[in-house]
Each structure stands twice: as structure tokens, then as C-alpha cells.
Design a protein around this motif. Structure first.
Motif, PDB file in Angstrom:
ATOM      1  N   MET A   1       0.843  -1.188   0.000  1.00  0.00           N
ATOM      2  CA  MET A   1       0.000   0.000   0.000  1.00  0.00           C
ATOM      3  C   MET A   1       0.883   1.244   0.000  1.00  0.00           C
ATOM      4  O   MET A   1       2.074   1.185   0.306  1.00  0.00           O
ATOM      5  CB  MET A   1      -0.925   0.030   1.224  1.00  0.00           C
ATOM      6  N   LYS A   2       0.290   2.366  -0.341  1.00  0.00           N
ATOM      7  CA  LYS A   2       0.987   3.637  -0.318  1.00  0.00           C
ATOM      8  C   LYS A   2       0.772   4.313   1.037  1.00  0.00           C
ATOM      9  O   LYS A   2      -0.304   4.215   1.620  1.00  0.00           O
ATOM     10  CB  LYS A   2       0.495   4.543  -1.438  1.00  0.00           C
ATOM     11  N   ALA A   3       1.806   4.988   1.504  1.00  0.00           N
ATOM     12  CA  ALA A   3       1.739   5.713   2.767  1.00  0.00           C
ATOM     13  C   ALA A   3       2.769   6.825   2.725  1.00  0.00           C
ATOM     14  O   ALA A   3       3.562   6.933   1.776  1.00  0.00           O
ATOM     15  CB  ALA A   3       2.003   4.775   3.949  1.00  0.00           C
ATOM     16  N   TYR A   4       2.746   7.670   3.758  1.00  0.00           N
ATOM     17  CA  TYR A   4       3.781   8.685   3.930  1.00  0.00           C
ATOM     18  C   TYR A   4       4.501   8.434   5.248  1.00  0.00           C
ATOM     19  O   TYR A   4       3.883   8.047   6.246  1.00  0.00           O
ATOM     20  CB  TYR A   4       3.186  10.094   3.947  1.00  0.00           C
ATOM     21  N   HIS A   5       5.805   8.670   5.241  1.00  0.00           N
ATOM     22  CA  HIS A   5       6.619   8.638   6.448  1.00  0.00           C
ATOM     23  C   HIS A   5       7.198  10.028   6.704  1.00  0.00           C
ATOM     24  O   HIS A   5       7.513  10.755   5.754  1.00  0.00           O
ATOM     25  CB  HIS A   5       7.786   7.654   6.302  1.00  0.00           C
ATOM     26  N   VAL A   6       7.320  10.379   7.976  1.00  0.00           N
ATOM     27  CA  VAL A   6       8.103  11.569   8.301  1.00  0.00           C
ATOM     28  C   VAL A   6       9.568  11.147   8.319  1.00  0.00           C
ATOM     29  O   VAL A   6       9.907  10.023   8.684  1.00  0.00           O
ATOM     30  CB  VAL A   6       7.690  12.192   9.651  1.00  0.00           C
ATOM     31  N   ASN A   7      10.430  12.072   7.893  1.00  0.00           N
ATOM     32  CA  ASN A   7      11.858  11.776   7.791  1.00  0.00           C
ATOM     33  C   ASN A   7      12.642  13.028   8.146  1.00  0.00           C
ATOM     34  O   ASN A   7      12.556  14.040   7.448  1.00  0.00           O
ATOM     35  CB  ASN A   7      12.195  11.318   6.370  1.00  0.00           C
ATOM     36  N   GLY A   8      13.376  12.967   9.247  1.00  0.00           N
ATOM     37  CA  GLY A   8      14.097  14.128   9.714  1.00  0.00           C
ATOM     38  C   GLY A   8      15.240  14.549   8.823  1.00  0.00           C
ATOM     39  O   GLY A   8      15.828  15.613   9.026  1.00  0.00           O
ATOM     40  N   HIS A   9      15.562  13.749   7.798  1.00  0.00           N
ATOM     41  CA  HIS A   9      16.704  14.045   6.929  1.00  0.00           C
ATOM     42  C   HIS A   9      16.258  14.273   5.488  1.00  0.00           C
ATOM     43  O   HIS A   9      17.083  14.243   4.580  1.00  0.00           O
ATOM     44  CB  HIS A   9      17.714  12.900   6.984  1.00  0.00           C
ATOM     45  N   ILE A  59       4.282   7.046  10.305  1.00  0.00           N
ATOM     46  CA  ILE A  59       3.178   7.512   9.460  1.00  0.00           C
ATOM     47  C   ILE A  59       2.462   8.628  10.208  1.00  0.00           C
ATOM     48  O   ILE A  59       2.008   8.425  11.336  1.00  0.00           O
ATOM     49  CB  ILE A  59       2.203   6.371   9.140  1.00  0.00           C
ATOM     50  N   PRO A  60       2.359   9.834   9.630  1.00  0.00           N
ATOM     51  CA  PRO A  60       1.800  10.963  10.366  1.00  0.00           C
ATOM     52  C   PRO A  60       0.279  11.055  10.286  1.00  0.00           C
ATOM     53  O   PRO A  60      -0.372  10.269   9.591  1.00  0.00           O
ATOM     54  CB  PRO A  60       2.442  12.163   9.669  1.00  0.00           C
ATOM     55  N   ALA A 116      -2.151   6.916   5.251  1.00  0.00           N
ATOM     56  CA  ALA A 116      -1.845   5.664   4.565  1.00  0.00           C
ATOM     57  C   ALA A 116      -3.133   5.120   3.971  1.00  0.00           C
ATOM     58  O   ALA A 116      -4.231   5.462   4.410  1.00  0.00           O
ATOM     59  CB  ALA A 116      -1.238   4.649   5.534  1.00  0.00           C
ATOM     60  N   GLU A 117      -3.002   4.250   2.974  1.00  0.00           N
ATOM     61  CA  GLU A 117      -4.193   3.723   2.311  1.00  0.00           C
ATOM     62  C   GLU A 117      -4.984   2.783   3.202  1.00  0.00           C
ATOM     63  O   GLU A 117      -6.209   2.675   3.072  1.00  0.00           O
ATOM     64  CB  GLU A 117      -3.794   3.015   1.016  1.00  0.00           C
TER      65      GLU A 117
END
Length: 336
Positions: A1-9, A59-60, A116-117
Motif C-alpha cells: 500500500m501507499k503511505a507517507y513517512h516523516v523523515n528528519g533528513h 506515518i503521520p 496511509a491507504e
């Protein structure tokens, strides 16, 4: 599935689209096909602190709504096809707040969120979506609406004849305004935009104050209320507004402490609370029971959330940027 992650870099945006395994529900769990998720100011704080707080890969977003598309083997409370929304605190179902519930906040330090989906949650952590609301509208409710409801109505006891001060025209503020109007309370709205104040008036605001042209808005408020002040104040600003809120509260009034929109800093002199027999009510969202009770109120009064703008899933970074701009009126939603 598609999702978003937070990434400090990942640069200024710190939001990365990823492909991950679709989760499967276990005992006592349901899987939600997420149709919409909404943003809160908290999500900007999390995004900005991703690197230093060890949130890389999270995942935010705490807020989302969709359709149950799979249930665990022992689940009878929900069925495939049910329209549901997630509760902000996974583990705060009912009763008074407990410190251990903090760790169960979706999209926070230990729990993945709704961008996320598909999302899997316990059966006790979701509520039915009111039939008159779309998934886009329902996605705005878990944090902002429940916060306003819990603070103003459940604990604040706001009702007919009361006077509410609303700071700004974001999500919590406008839900507070809508609840006040439905309950027969008078609402005062402060904003830096005359255009936003005009829109707030259309929603039922009775007294409008532009704090850019009237920086001493507490003085203007006391004048407009014949020196009585506001019986209820949605304190959303933090250090930048607290002293004026203290000078605006009515005798026996209640300041519902929620926000940090002006940052973190020195605390105000609280002596006036004693002299006016007023209260500060600290609020961090609410429980599943609060959410359920609020939904009944939304149904009874046919209330629809105010949605500022809807972004596509591919436009999630732009949704965060729009929230950061402060130009929104109401809630910002990402449609999946």
C-alpha cells in the motif's frame, strides 16, 4: 500500500511517500480503507521535530476516516462496509484521562497515524461516521472537533446565554463557534483578517474583532460585553495571547487551555483567576465516548465541519505547506 513517512533528513518538507506492506487485522481489530485524513497544528510540530525526536519512519496524522474493509476473526462490533473514523487516542475509550494514554496518540511518538491507504486499529478505537457527513468531513473530527467538544461542552458546560471567545479561524476555533451557535451561546471571534471575520459572522459569530487593527482586543472585548467578559475562552494561542485571555474572562468563567500557536514560553500571572473565581481547563483532545457523544450532537443539529481545502494524496506535502501558511479557514484534508 501507499503511505507517507516523516523523515528528519528529507529536507524542509520531511515527508516521504513510501510503499509498505498492507496490514492485516488480528483478534479484536479492524482494517480501515482510509478515504480522507486531516491535518492539525500538532502535525507540523511532529514534522519539524522528526529528526530530533526519533520519529523517522512514522506515518503521520492522527485524524482520518474511511470504510472497514477487513475484520479480525473474533470481531462482531463492526462489519465490512461500515463507515468509521479513528479516535485520536487509541486507548482512551472512556472514563477520566490517564497518563498512559499519551503513548496511544495516533501519528505521534509511538503510534503510526492515518496518512496511509490502510490502517489497522482495535475495535474500541473507532467510531461510526454520522450518516449526513462525507468521509472528507468526518476526517476533520477526531482531534479538533473532539477537543472543542470536550473542553467547552463536556467539562466547560457551555450553554444558552453563555459568551464564548474564539481565537482565530482554524479547526478547533470554528468547531467551538459552531457548537456555541447550536447551543444558543454568543460567540466572539478575533482574527487578523476582515475576510475571515466576515465568514465567521456567517457561521453565527456575534462580535468580531480584528486583532491586527485592534491589538488591545481584550479591552475591545470587555467594552463589547459591557464589562462582563467571556464566560468561556478557547485559549489557542499560548504565551502570545494568554495574558489578554486572563483579562477577558468573566467572573466564574472558564479558560479552555489548548493551544501553542504562538510557541512555548513564560506562563502568565494567574492571580486574576482567584479574584474572579475562574477556572483553567486543560484539554488534550478526548476519549471515544466524547467522540461518540459529540457525533450525536452533530446529527441532532445537522452540523457540517468547515473544510478549507482538499488536497490529493500526491499533494500531501502541499497540504502541510498550506497549514503552515496560516491562510486556511477551517480544516485542511488529504483525500486518498
Amino acid at each position: 500500500m501507499k503511505a507517507y513517512h516523516v523523515n528528519g533528513h528529507a529536507g524542509a518538507g520531511r515527508l516521504v511517500r513510501v510503499d509498505v506492506r498492507k496490514p492485516e487485522p488480528g483478534n479484536g481489530e479492524v482494517r480501515i480503507r482510509v478515504e480522507a485524513a486531516s491535518l492539525n497544528y500538532r502535525d507540523l510540530i511532529i514534522l519539524d521535530r522528526a529528526g530530533q525526536d526519533g520519529l523517522d519512519g512514522r506515518i503521520p496524522l492522527s485524524d482520518g476516516a474511511g470504510v472497514v474493509d477487513a475484520v479480525g476473526p473474533d470481531v462482531v462490533q463492526w462489519q465490512v462496509g461500515d463507515r468509521v473514523a479513528a479516535s485520536f487516542f487509541r486507548d482512551w475509550v472512556s472514563g477520566p484521562f490517564k497518563a498512559q494514554y499519551v503513548a496511544s496518540a495516533l501519528g505521534g511518538s509511538t503510534m503510526d497515524g492515518m496518512l496511509a491507504e490502510h490502517v489497522v486499529l482495535p475495535v474500541t478505537a473507532v467510531v461510526a461516521v454520522p450518516e449526513h457527513l462525507t468521509s472528507i468531513e468526518a476526517a476533520t473530527l477526531p482531534c479538533a472537533a473532539v477537543t472543542a467538544w470536550h473542553g467547552l461542552v463536556t467539562r466547560g458546560g457551555m450553554g444558552q446565554g453563555d459568551t464564548l471567545l474564539v481565537q482565530g479561524t482554524g479547526g478547533v476555533a470554528l468547531f467551538g463557534l459552531q457548537f456555541a451557535t447550536a447551543l444558543g451561546a454568543r460567540a466572539i471571534v478575533i482574527s487578523s483578517s476582515d475576510e475571515k471575520l466576515a465568514r465567521a459572522k456567517a457561521l453565527g459569530a456575534a462580535i468580531l474583532i480584528n486583532y491586527r487593527t485592534t491589538p488591545d482586543w481584550d479591552v475591545a472585548l470587555m467594552t463589547a460585553t459591557d464589562g462582563q467578559g467571556a464566560s468561556h475562552i478557547l485559549e489557542l494561542g499560548g504565551p502570545g495571547t494568554y495574558d489578554r485571555s486572563m483579562r477577558s474572562v468573566a467572573s466564574g468563567g472558564k479558560i479552555v487551555q489548548i493551544g501553542v500557536l504562538t510557541g512555548f514560553g513564560p506562563k502568565p500571572d494567574l492571580a486574576r483567576l482567584q479574584w474572579e473565581n475562574a477556572d483553567i481547563i486543560g484539554v488534550t483532545v478526548g476519549s471515544v465516548d466524547h467522540f461518540t457523544a459529540m457525533n450525536r450532537f452533530l446529527i441532532d443539529h445537522a452540523i457540517h465541519p468547515i473544510v478549507d481545502r482538499v488536497f490529493g494524496f500526491d499533494e500531501a506535502p502541499e497540504a502541510f505547506a498550506h497549514l503552515r501558511s496560516g491562510s486556511h479557514f477551517g480544516k485542511i484534508v488529504v483525500k486518498l
